[in-house]
Scaffold this motif. Structure first.
Motif, PDB file in Angstrom:
ATOM      1  N   THR A 156       1.009  -0.916   0.114  1.00  0.00           N
ATOM      2  CA  THR A 156      -0.133   0.008   0.044  1.00  0.00           C
ATOM      3  C   THR A 156       0.938   1.232  -0.041  1.00  0.00           C
ATOM      4  N   THR A 157       0.475   2.293  -0.790  1.00  0.00           N
ATOM      5  CA  THR A 157       1.327   3.372  -0.832  1.00  0.00           C
ATOM      6  C   THR A 157       1.340   4.112   0.412  1.00  0.00           C
ATOM      7  N   THR A 158       2.491   4.449   0.941  1.00  0.00           N
ATOM      8  CA  THR A 158       2.451   5.137   2.339  1.00  0.00           C
ATOM      9  C   THR A 158       2.787   6.682   2.042  1.00  0.00           C
ATOM     10  N   LEU A 159       1.779   7.645   2.863  1.00  0.00           N
ATOM     11  CA  LEU A 159       1.851   8.986   2.709  1.00  0.00           C
ATOM     12  C   LEU A 159       2.297   9.322   4.228  1.00  0.00           C
ATOM     13  N   LEU A 160       3.328   9.925   4.556  1.00  0.00           N
ATOM     14  CA  LEU A 160       3.656  10.307   6.115  1.00  0.00           C
ATOM     15  C   LEU A 160       3.597  12.033   5.939  1.00  0.00           C
ATOM     16  N   ASN A 161       2.580  12.401   6.814  1.00  0.00           N
ATOM     17  CA  ASN A 161       2.429  13.918   7.014  1.00  0.00           C
ATOM     18  C   ASN A 161       3.052  13.873   8.163  1.00  0.00           C
ATOM     19  N   PRO A 162       4.460  14.568   8.135  1.00  0.00           N
ATOM     20  CA  PRO A 162       5.419  14.424   9.513  1.00  0.00           C
ATOM     21  C   PRO A 162       4.887  15.705  10.425  1.00  0.00           C
TER      22      PRO A 162
END
Length: 305
Positions: A156-162
């Motif tokens: 699954t494509t991972t998107l991290l909003n840090p």
């Protein structure tokens, strides 16, 4: 479009003030309001309003704020069946908003401290079923790493909003497909001092050298820099006539970015969509009211838009 969100929920206690008080100062003239918040919940609601099927993992307390959260998620059509009920109170954020829309936020994390790797493991099926996994950092680091690792394991494509930013451990970088810091968060992720002296393009390059995928550096009214496939693209900001409240703009941006990607758009076009959602958000008072619906945006959403 299926999106899994691992992040925070909290009650937002907002005070609109003539200016921020100095240390030790009592300032009169504030206007108080209360409402739901937390980056994970905001992003989940924003994505659902733009047409995605959304599953949310967070933690709340066994209190009135937690009960209100469940009512909200049900009303917004979000699958909250995996949400943890902790022994501590629901997270509370106190927000000061100045007349120009700038904000300052202090958080008491409460039940979110109990969101651990085991809780994330119970969310594995939702992550596997999603097109995009969105993770933000108002939750404990073990939960962040566990979510990213499950995303990688399931493809699954991972998107991290840090946000809020802190230096990332070495094990996190190769688990991230898309990293979305703003210009103040980027140096924190890299462990740089405040006077680092790097240009924004240099920060993007440094992040791109560490992350497994792409980087989106958000710059508020200056738009965004997108690093994808070794190429940096500048995406212009959407102009607004009057900024009312910037509090929910970042979450609106992240939600729309995830929806664009889940709908099959490329990263640059998804950032343009996200910019429209962020621009809409700053024109509306309050976080939840500011999260756009499809009709609020000028750009198409999803493969069948």
């Amino acid at each position: 479009m299926k999106i899994a969100v691992v992040g925070s929920y909290g009650a937002g206690l907002t005070m609109r003030v003539p200016r921020s008080p100095a240390a030790g100062e009592t300032l009169a003239g504030g206007e108080f309001s209360e409402g739901p918040g937390g980056k994970g919940s905001n992003q989940a609601i924003g994505a659902a309003r733009l047409g995605a099927q959304v599953s949310l993992l967070t933690a709340v307390g066994d209190d009135a704020f937690g009960a209100a959260a469940r009512e909200l998620w049900q009303a917004e059509g979000i699958d909250a069946s995996h949400v943890i009920v902790g022994t501590k109170p629901t997270m509370v954020g106190f927000i000061l908003v100045e007349p120009d829309g700038e904000n300052r936020i202090v958080i008491a994390s409460g039940a979110l401290d109990e969101l651990d790797a085991d809780a994330v493991g119970s969310f594995s099926a939702a992550i596997a079923d999603a097109d995009i996994l969105v993770v933000s950092m108002e939750i404990p680091e073990p939960a962040v790493i566990a979510a990213l690792r499950l995303g990688r394991e399931h493809g699954t494509t991972t998107l991290l909003n840090p946000a809020p930013a802190r230096p990332l451990p070495d094990e996190a970088w190769p688990l991230i497909d898309i990293l979305t810091p703003n210009q103040t968060e980027a140096p924190v992720l890299l462990g740089l001092p405040a006077d680092h002296g790097l240009r924004e393009a240099d920060l993007v390059a440094e992040l791109g050298a560490r992350v497994a995928g792409d980087v989106v550096l958000t710059r508020g009214g200056a738009g965004a820099l997108v690093l994808s496939g070794g190429v940096v693209t500048e995406v212009a900001a959407q102009r607004v006539e009057h900024v009312v409240d910037t509090t929910g703009a970042g979450d609106a941006f992240t939600a729309a970015l995830a929806v664009g990607l889940a709908g099959g758009a490329d990263l640059v076009d998804s950032v343009r969509l996200a910019g429209c959602a962020g621009a809409h958000a700053v024109t509306v008072l309050g976080v939840i009211p500011a999260l756009a619906r499809r009709a609020d945006l000028d750009l198409p959403i999803g493969e069948n838009a």
